[in-house]
Every structure is written in C-alpha cells, then in structure tokens.
Design an enzyme around this catalytic site. Structure first.
Site: not given
Ligand code: GBH
Length: 452
Positions: A169, A357
C-alpha cells in the site's frame, strides 16, 4: 466474452495475512534496530490508548504455535512481512544474521506444515536511521530498499520462497505518513513534497523488483501489494461501467497506473501543475518493470457514475447512514472485490492477481462460554467472497485470497482497539481463540469456495 461458470478454480490458494510490526513484538531482540513505528507509537498522542508494537502478538516467539493454528484451519498460504530493521538495523551496511534467521525459521515452519509463504518486503516499518536521513523524501531511500529487498529475496528464495511483494500500500504510507500525519513518520509535507516522495517510493518499488530478480535463486514471482481505489459503477449501465474504468486509472494515477503503464496521466500532472514531481523517462521505465503478479488489497468501494464533466466520472459521496463495520472507514461495500479485480484486469491485463488483503474489524469479545461469535465478520467475508466469484467469472486471473488478518493485532493508529483477526487474541495473556469466522473460513477452504 467467454464467461466461465461461477466458482473458484481448482488450485485457488486460500491464505491469511499479517505484517511484521503489527504482530511480532520483541522490538529490541536479536539485534533489531528501531523503526519509524517504534518512534511514532512511543510519541504521546499518536496512537490510541498509548498502544505500541513492543509486544503485539508476541509472534516473534510464538510463530510455531501460530503456524500450527493456521494448519489446523486448513490455511494454505501465509503472507507475512519482513521487518527491514531486523535485517539491516540502520537501513544498510552489514546485515544482522539473527534478524534474517527469524524469517528463515518461519519459512521452514510454514513449509513443514505445507503452507506456502508469501513475503512482503516493506509493510511500513522503515529503519529510523533512514527516516533521520529523510525517509521517502530522500531519493537514496529507494536504493537502500532495493539493496535490502535483493538481499532478503536472495536468502529466502534459496529456502524455497517463491512469491515476493516489494511494498504494501504505497498510497497509505505516502498519504497517511506524510500527507495527513496519522501514520509514521507523522509528517504533513504539502503537495509538492508529497508528489516527489510518492515518486521516490515508486522508484523504490521498481528498483526492488529488479534487485529481487537479480538476487533470487530459481524462479520467483515478483509484484507489489497495493490498495487501489475500487470504483464501483453505481448502476450496471455501459456508461457507468466506462466511467468506473476511467476512474480506476485516474484515481490510482500515482500508484498502480504509474507502475503498470510507466506514465503519470496527463490529468494527474495537470492537476498538480507546478507541484508535479521531477522524473525522468529512465525512472518511469524502472517503475514500470513488468511484474509477475499483482497483489490487491480491497476493503471498501467508491461509487461512481458517468458524468458530462471533463472528468467523465463523478464520485458519489456516501450518505451518513451508509453501513460500516467497527472502523468507521470500513463500509460494508463488498462490490470492491468484484469490480476491483475486474477493472484492474480490463485496464491492465496483469498475468496473475492475488487478493493480498480483505477483511474487517468488529467489536469482538469472548462470551461466557469463551466463544467469539463474530457473525458480522462472517457476513462481511461471505459477501466479499461471493463478489470475488463475479470477478473470476469476468476473467480476472485471481489465483488466491488472503484474509486480513489471521490474528487480532496492532491496528496502527487505532492500536489494539480495532480487531481484524479471525482468531481472537487476549493481549494480556496472549491466548489465541479462533472466532466463529475462523470456523467459517475453514469450511470455505474445505469446499474451495463452492459452498458460500
Ligand atoms: C490495510 O490498510 C493495511 O495493509 C493493514 O496493515 C491494516 O491492518 C488493514 O488494512 C486494516 O486497516 O482512519 O479514516 O484515516 C487498508 C487501507 C488505509 C484503511 C488507511 C484505513 C485509514 C482511514 N487503510 N485507512 S482513517
């Protein structure tokens, strides 16, 4: 179009995924150096409840038990990441043999249980020493990543690891790490610097693909695990589908599109104007080094429709009552697992796709009988897997699926407050309890997804 009958191919691979900083703990053991996530999580106010990855799931010491747990569930593949600061405590120089040794032992254990290892080189835990020299703002970091990736891939391919992902990512660590500062290193650098460091990260990916191939023993499959915005045509009209295809390219312009096409789209560059990154044709060639596999992480959908604006698509805001799981960003929108791989296939024809994922958070606790009856997660996973069948039917070459996550773990800025595992972890005792969703997944694997 030749539609296959619905269902998963016979050799479809069913896996589970984790990442080093989220599960390992033992951050000061076996010569590991500090990472940006150690620094960030120990900075007051950055992570919920002052949680850190110091102990996490204690996977560094308990990996044998966890491999056994996976084996018991019938899990066929395990996606893990290597902690760069275990192998190169200060980012470069002499490798630390004890750090590498952990991953050699993990791979041996996986193989002993017939579980296929999938290795990610960079899941965000950059050595702090490199951050002190600019992190992704420094072009040099791209070369350091490639050296590290080549070294690890050489060693792990020699013991039979066949699948390598350079990074996890890019969008997330660029936009959250340096854009809004909610992830390590916690910076807000502004548009011009962000576009430039995004470019350096892409360069790090491309250089690493080349370096992994140069060092690997035998045939290996190399790719990236990205989380593209998954535009879903809000109606299945031809116009909306065409709009979604355009949105797939443009919304992911500085990530997947650049990697798979070797160009920054005109719209991306025009949108940035004077803030556009400096880049050369040679760098774009490196960035777009052809891949063997593409890893796609999907959690949520973005609904789009055709529009007559110059953009040709319109992104629809979600109504306030749109359903979501325990994380407020995690909408229940499983269509991303259909349209995501399908549009990626239509736009770029990758040779092979893995869903690296997919999963969700839920407010999981143990009941009086010691069970975790996470029917919400089962609902989420069943819907996503059903959508994946549509992607397969439309010819997307999806060869496997990794549920996020095997274990409840350190959920970055949310700390341990958000649980994504199919296995419950009691963080006081480290006791593992498979949730009902683990039983669901076990049965899906047994039926090769034909029993959803
Ligand atoms: C993945 O990201 C990651 O690869 C993994 O490490 C993680 O544990 C998993 O998802 C679950 O989250 O809080 O509103 O700012 C997924 C993409 C990008 C989703 C950042 C959450 C934050 C949103 N992520 N996003 S916010």
């Amino acid at each position: 179009m030749g539609r296959r009958s619905e269902g998963f191919p016979d050799r479809f691979l069913w896996g589970s995924a984790t990442a080093s900083y989220q599960v390992e703990g033992s951050v000061n053991d076996a010569g590991r150096g500090p990472s940006i996530w150690d620094t960030f999580s120990h900075t007051p106010g950055k992570v919920a409840n002052h949680d850190t990855g110091d102990v996490a799931d204690d996977f560094f010491r308990r990996y044998r038990d966890d491999v056994q747990l996976m084996n018991g569930l019938g899990i066929q593949a395990f996606r893990f990441s290597v902690a760069w600061p275990r192998v190169f405590p200060t980012g470069g120089g002499m490798p630390n043999p004890q750090g590498l040794d952990f991953y050699l032992r993990l791979v041996e254990e996986l193989h002993a249980h017939g579980i296929e290892p999938f290795c990610t080189l960079y899941h965000w835990d950059m050595p702090q020493a490199l951050q002190d020299r600019g992190g992704w703002e420094s072009r040099d970091t791209a070369y350091r990543l490639a050296e590290y990736a080549g070294y690890v891939a050489g060693k792990l391919s020699a013991v039979g690891v066949k699948h390598f992902f350079t990074m996890n990512e890019i969008r997330t660590f660029v936009e959250l790490g340096y854009g809004n500062g909610t992830h390590a290193p916690g910076l807000k650098v502004g548009r011009k610097r962000l576009a430039q460091l995004n470019h350096h990260a892409l360069l790090g990916h491309g250089l690493s693909v080349q370096s992994i191939r140069a060092h690997a023993v035998g045939d290996v499959q190399v790719g990236v695990a990205e989380n593209p915005i998954a535009p879903v045509p809000v109606t299945p009209s031809g116009d909306d589908i065409a709009a979604a295809r355009t949105a797939m390219r443009e919304e992911n312009a500085s990530y997947l599109t650049a990697i798979l096409e070797g160009v920054y789209t005109d719209r991306y560059l025009a949108g940035l104007g004077v803030d556009a990154p400096h880049f050369t044709a040679e760098e774009m060639r490196i960035i777009s080094t052809p891949l063997d596999v593409l890893g796609l992480n999907f959690y949520t959908s973005t609904y789009v429709r055709a529009s007559h604006s110059p953009a040709s698509y319109e992104t629809l805001a979600l109504p306030a009552d749109f359903p979501h799981m325990a994380s407020s960003w995690l909408t229940v929108s499983p269509e991303c697992v259909h349209w995501g791989p399908r549009l990626v296939h239509e736009c770029w024809r990758p040779k092979a796709i893995y869903i690296t994922e997919n999963g969700c958070s839920a407010d999981d606790g143990l009941n009086a009988n010691g069970e975790c009856l996470d029917t919400g997660r089962i609902m989420y996973l069943r819907n996503c897997l059903s959508q994946l069948e549509h992607a397969l039917a439309h010819g997307a070459p999806v060869q496997g699926y990794f549920v996020w996550s095997l274990l409840d773990n350190f959920e970055w800025a949310d700390g341990y407050g958000k649980r994504f595992g199919i296995v419950h972890v009691d963080f006081k005792t480290q006791k593992r309890t498979p949730k009902l969703s683990a039983r669901f997944y076990q049965k899906v694997i047994e039926g090769n997804g034909k029993n959803l």
